[in-house]
Design a protein around this motif. Structure first.
Motif, PDB file in Angstrom:
ATOM      1  N   LYS A  81       0.833  -1.208   0.000  1.00  0.00           N
ATOM      2  CA  LYS A  81       0.000   0.000   0.000  1.00  0.00           C
ATOM      3  C   LYS A  81       0.867   1.256   0.000  1.00  0.00           C
ATOM      4  N   LEU A  82       1.906   1.239   0.830  1.00  0.00           N
ATOM      5  CA  LEU A  82       2.801   2.396   0.927  1.00  0.00           C
ATOM      6  C   LEU A  82       3.486   2.687  -0.402  1.00  0.00           C
ATOM      7  N   SER A  83       4.033   1.657  -1.041  1.00  0.00           N
ATOM      8  CA  SER A  83       4.793   1.865  -2.273  1.00  0.00           C
ATOM      9  C   SER A  83       3.888   2.309  -3.424  1.00  0.00           C
ATOM     10  N   VAL A  84       2.688   1.738  -3.509  1.00  0.00           N
ATOM     11  CA  VAL A  84       1.785   2.101  -4.603  1.00  0.00           C
ATOM     12  C   VAL A  84       1.212   3.506  -4.398  1.00  0.00           C
ATOM     13  N   ALA A  85       0.819   3.840  -3.174  1.00  0.00           N
ATOM     14  CA  ALA A  85       0.313   5.185  -2.902  1.00  0.00           C
ATOM     15  C   ALA A  85       1.397   6.233  -3.143  1.00  0.00           C
ATOM     16  N   SER A  86       2.619   5.925  -2.752  1.00  0.00           N
ATOM     17  CA  SER A  86       3.739   6.857  -2.978  1.00  0.00           C
ATOM     18  C   SER A  86       3.985   7.053  -4.472  1.00  0.00           C
ATOM     19  N   ALA A  87       3.886   5.969  -5.239  1.00  0.00           N
ATOM     20  CA  ALA A  87       4.070   6.074  -6.688  1.00  0.00           C
ATOM     21  C   ALA A  87       2.974   6.925  -7.319  1.00  0.00           C
ATOM     22  N   ALA A  88       1.755   6.807  -6.814  1.00  0.00           N
ATOM     23  CA  ALA A  88       0.649   7.607  -7.341  1.00  0.00           C
ATOM     24  C   ALA A  88       0.878   9.089  -7.074  1.00  0.00           C
ATOM     25  N   LEU A  89       1.350   9.430  -5.876  1.00  0.00           N
ATOM     26  CA  LEU A  89       1.645  10.834  -5.561  1.00  0.00           C
ATOM     27  C   LEU A  89       2.805  11.354  -6.407  1.00  0.00           C
ATOM     28  N   ARG A  90       3.774  10.489  -6.676  1.00  0.00           N
ATOM     29  CA  ARG A  90       4.897  10.890  -7.524  1.00  0.00           C
ATOM     30  C   ARG A  90       4.417  11.188  -8.950  1.00  0.00           C
ATOM     31  N   PHE A  91       3.500  10.370  -9.436  1.00  0.00           N
ATOM     32  CA  PHE A  91       2.920  10.600 -10.766  1.00  0.00           C
ATOM     33  C   PHE A  91       2.244  11.969 -10.820  1.00  0.00           C
ATOM     34  N   LEU A  92       1.459  12.297  -9.800  1.00  0.00           N
ATOM     35  CA  LEU A  92       0.783  13.594  -9.773  1.00  0.00           C
ATOM     36  C   LEU A  92       1.781  14.735  -9.723  1.00  0.00           C
ATOM     37  N   ARG A  93       2.793  14.608  -8.870  1.00  0.00           N
ATOM     38  CA  ARG A  93       3.785  15.682  -8.744  1.00  0.00           C
ATOM     39  C   ARG A  93       4.473  15.967 -10.067  1.00  0.00           C
TER      40      ARG A  93
END
Length: 255
Positions: free
Chosen positions: A96-108
């Protein structure tokens, strides 16, 4: 939006990135509800009621209530930060942590600075809630890719996956289809085809995601499905935004 004198403005925000700036400060990239993506200057040495809140900026996987002050430079100043909503399961489970972090990175990487799109904040909070609420054994795969599609849609850039961009022919529900990332459209064999092919499962999920709410009833994708979707969206974003983002490996979606 500008603020007269030294008056600040409150908004909700989600941390996208935090970087050290000197010995006692940080530069933090926030997705704010009212001002879009902004870069904020935060001092860590000030002794005030907000000092604790500034420390919590390191926890990017939460919703903050912040008070910002616009500066003459491109950076804003942080006056106050308090956690409004947190997602404890995101920090307890590596997937969950790695996928959510990747999603925020995509947005940034994709969202422009200072462009106010309230839908982006709502979609990002929904994504964090959706991944946090997943039960044991449920994969965050579709939440992640649904979020990417909905971010692109909010930016006015979502690819078209319903019909061939050349002739308008719609593939059958169980039929794979070529995808032209430069055009952001499906392309059938008669119109030239493409080396990048989306199987029916991936194509339908990405298409449906643009109009669907986040839900825990998520499909399980194979590693090949994840790699195909990563490649399709990665090439699309590169062509249309000039951004080469770092997608998570297929194994990151394993539960």
């Amino acid at each position: 939006m500008s603020f007269p004198g030294s008056r600040g403005a409150s908004t909700r925000a989600i941390v996208l990135r935090s970087s050290e700036y000197g010995e006692n400060s940080k530069v933090v990239t926030l997705l704010s509800e009212d001002f879009g993506k902004v870069e904020v200057f935060a001092r860590r040495t000030e002794r005030s009621s907000s000092t604790k809140g500034r420390g919590l900026l390191l926890q990017s996987l939460c919703v903050l209530d912040v008070e910002l002050l616009e500066r003459k430079s491109s950076l804003w100043s942080l006056r106050r930060a308090e956690v409004q909503e947190h997602f404890p399961d995101l920090l307890r489970h590596f997937t969950k942590l790695s996928v959510a972090s990747a999603a925020l990175r995509f947005l940034r990487q994709c969202a422009p600075l200072g462009v106010v799109l309230p839908q982006l904040f709502a979609e990002t909070r929904a994504m964090l809630r959706g991944i946090d609420a997943l039960a044991v054994g449920e994969s965050p795969t579709l939440v992640y890719f649904a979020y990417q599609m909905r971010v692109l849609s909010a930016l006015g850039l979502a690819p078209s996956l319903e019909a061939c961009g050349g002739c308008g022919r719609r593939p059958a529900a169980d039929q794979a289809a070529g995808f032209d990332a430069s055009r952001g459209q499906l392309i059938c064999r008669a119109c030239g085809g493409s080396a990048l092919v989306l199987n029916a499962r991936v194509r339908k999920a990405l298409s449906d995601a643009q109009g669907a709410e986040f839900a825990p009833e998520l499909w399980r994708w194979s590693a090949s499905d994840v790699e195909t979707a990563n490649r399709a969206l990665g090439e699309f974003v590169l062509h249309h935004l000039g951004v080469r983002y770092e997608a998570p490996a297929a194994k990151s979606f394993c539960v």
